[in-house]
Design a protein around this motif. Structure first.
Motif, PDB file in Angstrom:
ATOM      1  N   ALA A  96      -7.981  13.664 -38.588  1.00 16.62           N
ATOM      2  CA  ALA A  96      -7.929  15.035 -38.079  1.00 16.62           C
ATOM      3  C   ALA A  96      -6.585  15.286 -37.407  1.00 16.62           C
ATOM      4  N   THR A  97      -6.156  14.304 -36.631  1.00 20.63           N
ATOM      5  CA  THR A  97      -4.879  14.441 -35.936  1.00 20.63           C
ATOM      6  C   THR A  97      -3.747  14.541 -36.946  1.00 20.63           C
ATOM      7  N   ARG A  98      -3.789  13.678 -37.942  1.00 20.22           N
ATOM      8  CA  ARG A  98      -2.754  13.703 -38.962  1.00 20.22           C
ATOM      9  C   ARG A  98      -2.732  15.065 -39.650  1.00 20.22           C
ATOM     10  N   HIS A  99      -3.911  15.537 -39.969  1.00 22.94           N
ATOM     11  CA  HIS A  99      -4.002  16.822 -40.669  1.00 22.94           C
ATOM     12  C   HIS A  99      -3.340  17.939 -39.846  1.00 22.94           C
ATOM     13  N   VAL A 100      -3.737  18.029 -38.595  1.00 22.14           N
ATOM     14  CA  VAL A 100      -3.227  19.137 -37.776  1.00 22.14           C
ATOM     15  C   VAL A 100      -1.725  18.989 -37.530  1.00 22.14           C
TER      16      VAL A 100
END
Lengths: 434, 271
Positions: A96-100
């Motif tokens: 999720a962090t990577r995505h954002v």
């Protein structure tokens, strides 16, 4: 606490779906409040642009939280979940962090490196902050995303070589008109993307610019900025035939330009071609307008093909950017887990202290006569026992903060002692951050 | 000598056309330039062939189908080279040179021997009338090529298939312009060919107009292009509609040229 992301983007859904799921920027309060009112969801931010709709949230229960967000999107927009589900993606934890971080850095954009997305996320975060749906974790999370985006922008050439959708529009216009120097651009409505596209056209060199807007003052202001001419919105169809390239981005809920209108307009301009770019979501221009002779209608989606060829050249810079994102993910997670240990310890201590006090009170009540300092001494004794008992696990927990086992320990502690971790107060976290 | 020049031309056109077709799928600039130079050399050889034939026969070499097709092909390449240079679009060659090659190849299927001039054709008008007609036809052929490209490009844009081919093709306006410019040259040439033909007919056959199939079909061709040009200037027939009409006009013109000669017996049936 876990960060989860549920959403859809130009990669998973066509504009027809995206426009149905889009949230109007003027009505963010209702969905944001509804989101944080959901069980398991503690914080929420909605990012809604013409290329993506995403919800960032924090939850204890990853699977449940994701399911809830999906159901929320389906129910809020009245779309059956079966229809929506295939277009949705979800991430949690590191992914999720990577995505954002990638989204903010424009690595996930339709046109990689385009600069608008960061501003759009900032605006979205602004709403969440205004309506208090975002708390300490998402605040920190998004600020981190902004700083990652900034790093990517300054340390790689991805932004400077960025071929935005606007640039793609110019390239496409050249394939229709060849020379743009005697062409007129018309802006219907306003919006960052629309203005950016107009700027690109002006930089390429067009003959003139016309601007129209529901509020005439806004049109006048924009027209001044572009050294163009403001047109009354009501008189749109009296002027449309003079425009060769039309950029439309109004907030209108319905089509404002229909094929029937265009049959007349194109005849009025002696069938000279027209190029429409519909930037609005929901769309401003009926897709059937594309069927009108000599009219070419493109949505933001369609512009993708024009720039696809440039992607290769920029993949190198993108690699650099990805490396920055990975680096920053590590840093952010360190912080996120430190956030986890402390409230757990606080809760554990609280629980022990509660028992200690209760037992102490019972014992003190059963004694009729007490030496003068007995109460004080007993208090010190029990506290000392408790502290000694807790010292070992606390220090182990703090030590494992760096490693990957503390999630396991925290989980075990919480289950063994049935700890209820409430959302930490702002002050506590202020200290923790340092 | 004559045959040698002819087959040299055919050979060069064949190679040049092949390169133009490769250029269509493999867009290397060097290919475009090579094809351009090759076709230019071919054009010179073709000119040499035509002049040589003129010298050998002693009359304008546009008296039978072999000669006419060869001259038509020569004119197409000539007009094409002018437009290719003016608009700097090599890719036009990928659509026009196959046509010229085809015309030249078909010309070999007709008797190639030099024949004594038909007495009916012994006139100063022969050179003027026929060369005007074929120059006109040639501009229509280039217009046809540009129109086909227009339709393809317009299809790509409408259906948003923006592939490599789309990137290669020039802008719609350029194609529309080429097609239109060709017609503005071709139409007066055709008009002049018809008028000169009428004058010639008056001296040769004693009447300006005898509704010979060639005359009738030339008039039909003339009307199609007149309508197209008129429509463009008044109601704005441009873009797709103009391209379709130009393609239609070209096929009618082909019939006027070949169909009439081969199928409809009349005063113009020179074989």
């Amino acid at each position: 606490m876990n960060i989860i992301v549920v959403g859809l983007s130009h990669k998973t859904a066509a504009v027809e779906i995206r426009e149905k799921v889009a949230f109007a920027p003027t009505q963010m309060e209702k969905p944001l409040h509804a989101l944080v009112a959901l069980p398991d969801i503690t914080e929420a931010v909605i990012v809604s642009t013409c290329n993506r709709v995403e919800i960032y949230a924090t939850t204890r229960d990853i699977a449940g939280g994701i399911a809830r967000l999906k159901r929320f999107l389906s129910e809020y927009h009245n779309i059956p979940l079966e229809t929506l589900e295939p277009h949705l993606y979800s991430y949690h934890g590191e992914a999720a962090t990577r995505h954002v971080f990638r989204v903010a850095s424009s690595l996930d954009s339709m046109v990689v490196g385009e600069p608008q997305i960061l501003g759009q996320i900032k605006t979205s975060y602004g709403y969440a902050a205004e309506y208090k749906s975002s708390g300490i974790i998402l605040n920190r999370f998004l600020h981190k995303a902004f700083s990652v985006a900034k790093r990517v922008r300054t340390e790689t050439k991805i932004a400077s070589s960025a071929v935005s959708v606007a640039f793609a529009a110019v390239e496409l216009a050249k394939k229709i008109f060849g020379d743009l120097s005697d062409k007129t651009v018309m802006l219907i409505g306003a919006g960052e993307m629309c203005e950016l596209a107009a700027k690109h056209f002006i930089n390429t060199g067009v003959r003139g610019v016309m601007v129209t807007n529901r509020t005439f003052e806004r049109a006048v202001k924009l027209a001044e900025e572009f050294d163009g001419k403001a047109v009354n919105y009501e008189d749109l169809f009296d002027h449309l035939h003079k425009a060769d390239i039309i950029l439309s981005s109004t907030g209108a809920p319905h089509f404002i330009i229909k094929p029937k209108d265009m049959e007349d307009v194109i005849r009025r301009r002696k069938m000279r071609p027209m190029f429409f770019i519909d930037i609005a979501v929901p769309r401003d221009i009926d897709p059937k307008v594309n069927d009108v002779e000599n009219i070419y209608l493109y949505t933001v989606d369609d512009l993708n093909g024009v720039v696809a060829t440039n992607l290769e050249q920029r993949s190198k810079e993108a690699e650099k950017a990805e490396a920055i994102v990975e680096q920053e993910i590590g840093q952010f997670f360190k912080w996120l887990s430190s956030l986890e240990v402390t409230p757990t310890i606080v809760a554990l201590r609280g629980k022990f202290d509660e028992i200690r006090r209760a037992e102490l009170a019972k014992t003190l009540a059963s004694w009729k006569e007490l030496p003068p300092d007995a109460e004080k001494k007993l208090e010190a004794l029990t506290s000392a026992i408790m502290n000694k008992l807790l010292h070992q696990p606390t220090s182990v927990l703090k030590r494992t903060e760096e490693g990957n086992r503390n999630d396991l320990y925290i989980d075990a502690l919480r289950n063994l002692f049935e700890l209820e971790t409430t959302r930490p107060a702002e002050e506590d976290l202020g200290e923790l951050e340092e | 000598m004559n045959a040698l020049l002819f087959y040299c031309t055919l050979g060069i056109y064949l190679v040049a056309t092949a390169i133009y077709l490769i250029y269509l799928v493999k867009p290397r600039d060097i290919l475009g330039r090579a094809a351009h130079w090759l076709i230019s050399i071919g054009f010179i050889v073709h000119c040499a062939f035509t002049v040589n034939r003129f010298m050998e026969s002693g009359h304008t070499p546009i008296t039978n189908l072999h000669e006419s097709l060869s001259f038509f092909s020569l004119a197409v390449i000539g007009v094409f080279i002018i437009f290719e240079r003016k608009y700097r679009v090599f890719i036009l060659g990928s659509f026009v040179t196959p046509l010229a090659l085809l015309l030249l190849a078909i010309s070999t299927t007709f008797p190639t021997a030099i024949m004594p001039l038909n007495p009916a054709l012994k006139s100063r008008w022969l050179a003027v009338h026929t060369s005007m007609a074929f120059l006109g036809y040639a501009t229509f052929a280039v217009s046809f090529g540009a129109s086909v490209m227009y339709l393809i490009q317009s299809h790509f844009l409408k259906s948003r298939k923006l592939g490599a081919m789309f990137q290669r093709l020039p802008s719609l306006d350029t194609l529309d312009e080429i097609s239109y410019r060709c017609l503005t040259f071709g139409f007066p040439l055709l008009t002049f060919a018809i008028i000169s033909g009428a004058i010639w007919a008056e001296t040769a056959w004693g009447t300006y107009w005898s509704w010979d199939p060639k005359e009738t079909w030339s008039l039909i061709t003339w009307f199609v292009y007149a309508a197209l040009l008129h429509g463009r200037l008044t109601t704005g027939w441009r873009g797709r509609k103009a391209a379709i009409l130009s393609i239609l006009g070209f096929f009618i013109m082909l019939f006027t040229f070949l169909g009439v000669n081969l199928l409809l017996p009349g005063l113009h049936s020179y074989k």
